[in-house]
Design an enzyme around this catalytic site. Structure first.
Site, PDB file in Angstrom:
ATOM      1  N   HIS A 121       0.665  -1.402   0.004  1.00 59.00           N
ATOM      2  CA  HIS A 121       0.019  -0.211  -0.004  1.00 59.00           C
ATOM      3  C   HIS A 121       1.255   0.665  -0.154  1.00 59.00           C
ATOM      4  O   HIS A 121       0.612   2.023  -0.256  1.00 59.00           O
ATOM      5  CB  HIS A 121      -0.611   0.368   1.319  1.00 59.00           C
ATOM      6  CG  HIS A 121      -2.033   1.203   1.284  1.00 59.00           C
ATOM      7  ND1 HIS A 121      -3.036   1.220   0.628  1.00 59.00           N
ATOM      8  CD2 HIS A 121      -1.955   2.127   1.901  1.00 59.00           C
ATOM      9  CE1 HIS A 121      -3.261   2.587   0.643  1.00 59.00           C
ATOM     10  NE2 HIS A 121      -2.653   3.050   1.661  1.00 59.00           N
ATOM     11  N   GLU A 122       2.020   1.377   0.678  1.00 60.13           N
ATOM     12  CA  GLU A 122       3.079   2.602   0.725  1.00 60.13           C
ATOM     13  C   GLU A 122       3.489   2.996  -0.286  1.00 60.13           C
ATOM     14  O   GLU A 122       3.476   4.144  -0.748  1.00 60.13           O
ATOM     15  CB  GLU A 122       3.792   2.329   2.381  1.00 60.13           C
ATOM     16  CG  GLU A 122       2.782   2.379   3.461  1.00 60.13           C
ATOM     17  CD  GLU A 122       1.353   3.072   3.444  1.00 60.13           C
ATOM     18  OE1 GLU A 122       1.164   4.066   3.132  1.00 60.13           O
ATOM     19  OE2 GLU A 122       0.347   3.419   4.102  1.00 60.13           O
ATOM     20  N   HIS A 143       1.617   4.454  -3.377  1.00 65.21           N
ATOM     21  CA  HIS A 143       1.020   5.488  -2.872  1.00 65.21           C
ATOM     22  C   HIS A 143       2.092   5.989  -4.129  1.00 65.21           C
ATOM     23  O   HIS A 143       1.300   7.640  -3.947  1.00 65.21           O
ATOM     24  CB  HIS A 143       1.337   6.164  -1.110  1.00 65.21           C
ATOM     25  CG  HIS A 143      -0.324   5.519  -0.870  1.00 65.21           C
ATOM     26  ND1 HIS A 143      -1.138   6.671  -1.363  1.00 65.21           N
ATOM     27  CD2 HIS A 143      -0.484   5.426  -0.146  1.00 65.21           C
ATOM     28  CE1 HIS A 143      -2.063   6.376  -0.449  1.00 65.21           C
ATOM     29  NE2 HIS A 143      -1.906   6.323   0.394  1.00 65.21           N
TER      30      HIS A 143
END
Length: 517
Positions: free
Chosen positions: A302-303, A306
């Site tokens: 997820h990070e 980003h």
């Protein structure tokens, strides 16, 4: 005693920032009991803003030592300074503002801005933490390139990190050392990060699809590096998946993760320097379950995702939070489905949605995926913005198909790389790339509540015709715009024979035009 009026920030009141900051040069000097921050901002008046506005910078808990405008000390009659706002009324269209401030990071217990943890100093600037570090227009639509130099005692703080790539380091000769970092990509200040700490490190590298070698490093509290191998492997798998599925490569020469126990979120996507709660990094067979390992995979991915959906293209304002979070949750869900078991991953996502987001959407705290107003932005980091926002993106994916969605993503990046944009811009790219009308679909961003769908099916054996009737009961949501229009909901249809195998499906002509509604 008079109760102070509550200040509500409304989406409809958005106005472009009066000034843009092209370049930021920061020096942070870590001393016993204080951190001295020297900031140099290269500003210019924003041609998209109303003319003649004063320069206003946000701050919180700053002790201002000096102010210099274009190399000349600023006299007290040229500015006003409160606890939260620095205002300079008369400035040129282009200027360089230098400030020196003192901050007390050792006693910052908010875990926002720059704060002390047991092994050193860390930052958390989303949503409005950068103002705790230096004077700045603390809003996501001000995107700047940053050069950061850190000075500290080598014995106590041997690791000095910031966003971007390292460009220099050395010794001061008195037991102190320095390191300089430069991030070549413009970013909003909420993505700023520094770390000055005593940490162990696990290193690796990754060769991108275009042949560049990216240096990877995972920093963790001393004695815990034996629990980091899975997280580092998860990062590499996420990097490869993003190349293969979306054609997105890592754009920096260095990519770092720092895990710390004292962190108020699961993790934070600061450009090239992700900061994690150790919960989503540390995993070892004798201490972690299968679910723990999957959660590490998902949060690390997820990070990293980003980096493009949130960093390279970011939010114009905080009302657009789901622009980066809903889209990136969808992306990490798809990564998890491809990495593990798609059916089980989807069941888990839907169970979470029904257990957490459905009650939120039906209760007094219900709000749209894109809120209309807030008093405190941190209250909108909710399941509605994240998980429901991901479901809205998933519906677009269903409507357009995998190839159409990819065309929409490609157009989104081609139009908006390096910009701060809105949910409307994202949906417009999807619609334009595939030649579809998604105007009614935008209700999902502007209306709270969960619609109820009633389904009735009838099979006529003689005509070999199955009729599926869907009716939609729209939710009552007084806090959102009134409308009689239904929500645009894609529906996937399939029929099975008595042997359990799929039957060929041909839509009747009179129903074909409504098959996706």
């Amino acid at each position: 005693m008079t109760t102070p009026a509550i200040k509500r920030v409304r989406r409809e009141d958005y106005a472009p920032p009066p000034f843009l900051v092209d370049q930021v040069a920061l020096e942070l000097d870590f001393r016993s009991g204080e951190v001295i921050v020297d900031s140099q901002l290269h500003l210019r008046r924003n041609p998209a803003a109303a003319p003649g506005q004063a320069l206003q910078l946000d701050g919180y808990g700053l002790q201002t030592i000096s102010l210099t405008l274009d190399g000349v000390p600023l006299s007290a009659d040229r500015y006003t300074c409160s606890d939260t706002l620095l205002c300079i009324a008369e400035v040129a269209d282009r200027l360089t503002l230098s400030t020196r401030t003192r901050i007390d990071a050792d006693h910052n217990s908010s875990l926002s801005g720059l704060y002390r943890s047991q092994n050193g100093y860390f930052t958390q600037c989303e949503a409005q933490g950068f103002r705790r570090i230096t004077w700045f227009p603390d809003r996501p639509d001000v995107m700047s390139t940053y050069s950061v130099t850190l000075h500290a005692d080598r014995e106590n703080l041997p690791v000095l990190l910031a966003n971007g790539n390292p460009v220099g380091s050395g010794e001061h000769g008195d037991g102190r050392h320095w390191a300089k970092w430069h991030d070549p990509f413009p970013k909003p200040c909420y993505l700023f990060a520094v770390v000055a700490a005593r940490l162990d490190v696990l290193r690796d590298d990754f060769v991108t699809a275009d042949g560049r070698r990216v240096q990877l490093a995972l920093y963790v509290e001393p004695g815990k590096s034996d629990q980091c191998a899975h997280a580092l492997d998860a990062l590499k798998r996420a990097m490869r998946w993003d190349e293969q599925v979306f054609g997105l490569t890592c754009d920096l020469d260095h990519y770092m993760i720092v895990a710390v126990s004292d962190f108020n979120m699961g993790a934070m996507e600061n450009k090239g320097l992700n900061i994690f709660n150790t919960k989503y990094v540390l995993a070892r067979p004798d201490t972690a379950t299968d679910v723990d390992y999957e959660n590490v995979d998902r949060v690390v991915a997820h990070e990293y995702f980003h980096n493009w959906t949130g960093n390279r293209v970011t939010c114009r304002d905080w009302f657009q939070l789901s622009l980066k979070e809903g889209l990136t949750v969808f992306r990490d869900q798809e990564f998890t489905a491809d990495t593990h078991n798609r059916a089980l991953a989807r069941i888990r996502d839907v169970r979470t949605l029904r257990a957490v987001q459905f009650p939120e959407d039906a209760g007094p705290m219900a709000h749209p995926v894109r809120p209309e107003a807030y008093v405190e932005i941190n209250n909108f980091y909710t399941s509605t913005v994240y998980e429901k926002g991901a479901e809205v993106v998933r519906m677009i994916h269903t409507l357009l198909g995998e190839a159409g969605f990819r065309r929409g993503m490609d157009l989104y990046f081609a139009r908006h790389d390096g910009q701060a944009v809105t949910c409307d811009d994202f949906v417009a790219a999807m619609a334009n790339a595939c030649g579809v009308d998604l105007q009614q679909f935008m209700r999902w961003y502007d209306h709270a509540g969960t619609p109820r769908i009633r389904v009735r099916g009838n099979y006529d054996a003689e005509q070999r015709r199955y009729v599926l009737a869907l009716t939609q009961e729209r939710p009552s949501a007084p806090a959102t715009p009134a409308s009689d229009l239904p929500f645009h909901i894609p529906v996937a249809v399939g029929l099975c024979g008595s042997d359990g195998h799929d039957l060929p499906l041909v839509l009747a002509a009179e129903l074909a035009g409504h098959s996706a509604n």
